[in-house]
Enzyme design. Sequence first.
Site, short mmCIF file in Angstrom:
data_model
loop_
_atom_site.label_atom_id
_atom_site.label_comp_id
_atom_site.label_asym_id
_atom_site.label_seq_id
_atom_site.Cartn_x
_atom_site.Cartn_y
_atom_site.Cartn_z
N PHE A 1 0.85 -1.32 -0.05
CA PHE A 1 -0.27 0.19 0.07
C PHE A 1 0.80 1.25 0.04
CE2 PHE A 1 -2.67 3.45 1.59
CZ PHE A 1 -3.84 3.22 1.02
N ASP B 1 9.56 2.83 1.50
CA ASP B 1 8.24 3.58 1.76
C ASP B 1 8.06 3.44 3.43
OD1 ASP B 1 5.66 4.60 2.72
OD2 ASP B 1 4.63 3.87 0.79
N LYS C 1 2.53 10.69 8.05
CA LYS C 1 1.94 9.96 9.39
C LYS C 1 2.86 10.31 10.67
CE LYS C 1 0.03 5.74 7.25
NZ LYS C 1 -1.37 6.23 7.37
N1 PLP Z 1 2.66 4.16 2.19
C1 PLP Z 1 2.38 3.80 3.34
C2 PLP Z 1 3.28 2.35 3.66
C3 PLP Z 1 1.22 3.61 4.03
O1 PLP Z 1 0.70 2.89 5.07
C4 PLP Z 1 0.22 4.72 3.53
C5 PLP Z 1 -1.11 5.09 4.29
O2 PLP Z 1 -1.70 4.39 5.01
C6 PLP Z 1 0.70 5.54 2.42
C7 PLP Z 1 1.71 5.28 1.75
C8 PLP Z 1 -0.20 6.75 2.05
O3 PLP Z 1 -0.45 7.76 2.87
P1 PLP Z 1 -1.59 8.78 2.80
O4 PLP Z 1 -3.03 8.22 3.29
O5 PLP Z 1 -1.03 9.88 3.95
O6 PLP Z 1 -1.66 9.41 1.48
#
Ligand code: PLP
Length: 422
Positions: free
Chosen positions: A146, A231, A260
Amino acid sequence: MNRTDADNRQALTERFGSAINPALARVFRFMGIEAVESTGSGAVLVDEDGTEYIDCAGGYGVFSQGYRHPRIIAAAHRQLDSLPMSSRVLLNRPMIELAERLRELTPGDLQYSFFCNSGAEAVEAAVKFSRAATGRSRIISTLGAFHGKTLGALSVSGRDAYQKPFLPLLPDVVRVPFGDVRAVAEVLDSSVAAVIVEPIQGEGGIILPPDDYLPRLRELCDASGSMLIADEVQTGIGRTGRLFAIEHSGVIPDLLCLAKALGGGVVPIGAVVGRSAAWKLFEDRPLMHTSTFGGNPLACAVALEALAVTVQEKLPERAQLLGDQFLAGLRALSQRYPKLISEVRGRGLMIGVEVPAPGVGGALIAELFRRQVLAVYTLNNERVIRLMPPLVITSEQLDTVLQRLGAALAQLYEVADDLLAP
Ligand code: PLP
């Protein structure tokens, strides 16, 4: 609770449904989750009726420093009173200081920061930076990953259901099984700009790769001249027992995505931190990638304080210690209720409880809610309940969560056969 309170909550769910998302309002109603958040402190969220919940969802990783940490709130007030938004013409001190701090705290020779406002934006930027730096287009990502829901981030994510209505997405993305180095080796060649990977898959169901996975991906990327994008939007800022989860492996990525918990539970902020080679796109055109709100002084001042709190209160160490305690308690429960819990796994305070069927997970989340504990599914795997409490949670609060989870499991055990029926 009196009748008016219940009526008010139902009315607000109706209003949510009629003004925001009717289908989601039905889910709230179905799960009996109709409380309205009001305030919070530490690991506790309080609703408008004054009911206190121990939050094990942790805002999906946002509240690592807890709700309304006093030092972080004070930093926000200070910046609000001087200059919350940037002119974008003069130099912005909090942004520069935050970038310098990230350069110090991130591993290896990660040097430059680009600031944005969310995790998805950080991923968008990292994918673009890797393409510009290598002059290549192909991105390798992993199944179950994700990375966000904007078009580019969605394109490199790993679940078809979220992609299907929007096809065709970004071309030249290849997805391989997570944790499988050989699968990457088979598709990695001189056309690949980057391999993007979460050090621990979050929404995929809290999946830990084999220990040699990231080091071997690093070797493969070095050999093919591709970039490695870590990520850490969910794993970063102490969650897994190190400030950055990639540190467990000793690997230095070319690009590191954060969001986050970088905002300390107070502001939205995203960041990409990169090695100098990844910043090639800015060489001829310094404004090649920009964001109006990215790097605003309010968000950066708050993030600086969030990092200071994380380091000074030793939150990564705390995550490790409390995570071990919590995992042991959860494993004991899984042994007592093997019909209802198939596996418990995680690192630090990033923990997944896998159940044998989605129905069990839904019932467990609802039972926990009735007992004033908040937990949620992982987005790409409905059989996994994610437990990611604020890292400031106390050992006693974790014991209370274990007791309440035990009571919820005992209750569900009575109807386990119905829940497991196909
Ligand atoms: N990357 C990872 C690993 C995530 O867990 C998330 C969101 O849960 C995102 C990217 C996307 O972040 P956002 O919801 O702030 O766009």
